[in-house]
Design a protein around this motif. Structure first.
Motif, PDB file in Angstrom:
ATOM      1  N   ALA A   1       0.830  -1.205   0.000  1.00 32.62           N
ATOM      2  CA  ALA A   1       0.000   0.000   0.000  1.00 32.62           C
ATOM      3  C   ALA A   1       0.866   1.256   0.000  1.00 32.62           C
ATOM      4  O   ALA A   1       0.598   2.220  -0.723  1.00 32.62           O
ATOM      5  CB  ALA A   1      -0.937  -0.007   1.206  1.00 32.62           C
ATOM      6  N   ALA A   2       1.910   1.251   0.819  1.00 34.70           N
ATOM      7  CA  ALA A   2       2.811   2.402   0.886  1.00 34.70           C
ATOM      8  C   ALA A   2       3.484   2.643  -0.456  1.00 34.70           C
ATOM      9  O   ALA A   2       3.666   3.795  -0.878  1.00 34.70           O
ATOM     10  CB  ALA A   2       3.859   2.178   1.978  1.00 34.70           C
ATOM     11  N   GLU A   3       3.857   1.555  -1.141  1.00 32.46           N
ATOM     12  CA  GLU A   3       4.501   1.690  -2.452  1.00 32.46           C
ATOM     13  C   GLU A   3       3.534   2.260  -3.479  1.00 32.46           C
ATOM     14  O   GLU A   3       3.900   3.128  -4.290  1.00 32.46           O
ATOM     15  CB  GLU A   3       5.019   0.332  -2.915  1.00 32.46           C
ATOM     16  CG  GLU A   3       5.781   0.349  -4.228  1.00 32.46           C
ATOM     17  CD  GLU A   3       7.125   1.034  -4.138  1.00 32.46           C
ATOM     18  OE1 GLU A   3       7.814   1.143  -5.175  1.00 32.46           O
ATOM     19  OE2 GLU A   3       7.512   1.477  -3.031  1.00 32.46           O
ATOM     20  N   HIS A   4       2.273   1.806  -3.475  1.00 36.88           N
ATOM     21  CA  HIS A   4       1.260   2.366  -4.381  1.00 36.88           C
ATOM     22  C   HIS A   4       1.099   3.866  -4.133  1.00 36.88           C
ATOM     23  O   HIS A   4       1.042   4.664  -5.082  1.00 36.88           O
ATOM     24  CB  HIS A   4      -0.090   1.673  -4.170  1.00 36.88           C
ATOM     25  CG  HIS A   4      -0.173   0.304  -4.766  1.00 36.88           C
ATOM     26  ND1 HIS A   4       0.406  -0.035  -5.960  1.00 36.88           N
ATOM     27  CD2 HIS A   4      -0.805  -0.822  -4.314  1.00 36.88           C
ATOM     28  CE1 HIS A   4       0.148  -1.299  -6.241  1.00 36.88           C
ATOM     29  NE2 HIS A   4      -0.588  -1.806  -5.248  1.00 36.88           N
ATOM     30  N   LEU A   5       1.014   4.260  -2.873  1.00 37.67           N
ATOM     31  CA  LEU A   5       0.843   5.678  -2.546  1.00 37.67           C
ATOM     32  C   LEU A   5       2.061   6.491  -2.956  1.00 37.67           C
ATOM     33  O   LEU A   5       1.922   7.591  -3.501  1.00 37.67           O
ATOM     34  CB  LEU A   5       0.578   5.850  -1.047  1.00 37.67           C
ATOM     35  CG  LEU A   5      -0.776   5.362  -0.542  1.00 37.67           C
ATOM     36  CD1 LEU A   5      -0.837   5.468   0.977  1.00 37.67           C
ATOM     37  CD2 LEU A   5      -1.916   6.166  -1.168  1.00 37.67           C
ATOM     38  N   ARG A   6       3.243   5.964  -2.702  1.00 40.00           N
ATOM     39  CA  ARG A   6       4.461   6.701  -3.049  1.00 40.00           C
ATOM     40  C   ARG A   6       4.537   6.954  -4.548  1.00 40.00           C
ATOM     41  O   ARG A   6       4.821   8.069  -4.992  1.00 40.00           O
ATOM     42  CB  ARG A   6       5.695   5.920  -2.593  1.00 40.00           C
ATOM     43  CG  ARG A   6       7.000   6.681  -2.795  1.00 40.00           C
ATOM     44  CD  ARG A   6       8.206   5.791  -2.571  1.00 40.00           C
ATOM     45  NE  ARG A   6       8.317   4.743  -3.571  1.00 40.00           N
ATOM     46  CZ  ARG A   6       8.762   4.944  -4.817  1.00 40.00           C
ATOM     47  NH1 ARG A   6       9.111   6.155  -5.221  1.00 40.00           N
ATOM     48  NH2 ARG A   6       8.837   3.934  -5.661  1.00 40.00           N
ATOM     49  N   LYS A   7       4.270   5.920  -5.344  1.00 36.54           N
ATOM     50  CA  LYS A   7       4.343   6.070  -6.795  1.00 36.54           C
ATOM     51  C   LYS A   7       3.240   6.993  -7.310  1.00 36.54           C
ATOM     52  O   LYS A   7       3.461   7.797  -8.228  1.00 36.54           O
ATOM     53  CB  LYS A   7       4.263   4.703  -7.474  1.00 36.54           C
ATOM     54  CG  LYS A   7       5.507   3.858  -7.263  1.00 36.54           C
ATOM     55  CD  LYS A   7       5.399   2.525  -7.987  1.00 36.54           C
ATOM     56  CE  LYS A   7       6.681   1.717  -7.841  1.00 36.54           C
ATOM     57  NZ  LYS A   7       6.591   0.402  -8.523  1.00 36.54           N
ATOM     58  N   ALA A   8       2.048   6.875  -6.733  1.00 34.22           N
ATOM     59  CA  ALA A   8       0.945   7.749  -7.146  1.00 34.22           C
ATOM     60  C   ALA A   8       1.256   9.203  -6.839  1.00 34.22           C
ATOM     61  O   ALA A   8       1.014  10.091  -7.662  1.00 34.22           O
ATOM     62  CB  ALA A   8      -0.345   7.319  -6.439  1.00 34.22           C
TER      63      ALA A   8
END
Length: 218
Positions: free
Chosen positions: A200-207
């Motif tokens: 989830a953190a990776e999705h948010l960071r990339k977004a």
């Protein structure tokens, strides 16, 4: 109806002369094509949004044999607009013909990147999308960045997000993750999506990285 986001890779000789100029000139940072007309008389009319020095852009347009007419605005906060009408070359025609089919619509903007690639969003039926990719001229190839059902957000600043990145951001907003003071957490986003907190953190960071990059180009 589907939407397809593509990055088009151009071999050196296939890069449009104006794109090559934008890549090479230190006083032009980037350009994107915002609007264009349908070719009726072997000319194109197009509106570009450019960050850089309008004078060097104006000078380049003036020296090109293909330029029929142009108008360049003054720069505001380093950004200016250019309306240009130019003659369609054989190379232009081959590129345009790849997307001139059936149900296809090109959703603006088309972005011209500093590495010689362009990014665009297409909307249409799956067979027409496939045909367009396969019809690209020699010296060009496409990398699919995302594909899925047509959504209203296609072509908007958040269109660079994958579906999962968009879901993560939506879950974060719903949970209060972006509130001040912050109410939600990455764990809340992960729980809503049924994934691990690290994912989830990776999705948010990339977004967030994509959104900020697009915002700075508006």
């Amino acid at each position: 109806m589907k939407q397809l986001q593509l990055r088009i890779h151009h071999a050196g000789e296939q890069i449009h002369p104006m794109h090559a100029f934008e890549m090479e000139h230190e006083r032009v940072e980037w350009a994107e094509l915002r609007h264009w007309n349908t070719v009726f008389d072997e000319t194109n009319a197009q509106v570009f949004r450019v960050r850089g020095d309008p004078e060097v852009f104006r000078a380049k347009l003036a020296e090109r044999d293909a330029t029929v007419a142009y108008s360049v605005t003054e720069a505001v906060d380093g950004v200016f607009y250019c309306c240009v009408r130019d003659r369609v070359t054989a190379a232009d025609r081959r590129y345009l013909d790849a997307f001139a089919r059936g149900t296809l619509v090109v959703v603006p903007p088309i972005r011209f990147n500093g590495d010689g690639t362009t990014e665009l969003t297409l909307v249409g039926t799956a067979p027409d999308l496939d045909a367009a990719v396969n019809a690209l001229p020699d010296g060009m190839r496409a990398t699919v960045q995302s594909i899925g059902p047509y959504r209203r957000r296609a072509g908007t600043p958040e269109a660079g997000l994958t579906d999962r990145q968009y879901e993560a951001v939506a879950a974060a907003v719903e949970s209060g993750y972006y509130d001040s003071p912050r109410e939600g957490s990455v764990a809340d986003v992960a729980r809503e999506m049924g994934i691990a907190p690290g994912t989830a953190a990776e999705h948010l960071r990339k977004a967030e990285a994509t959104a900020m990059q697009r915002l700075c180009r508006r």
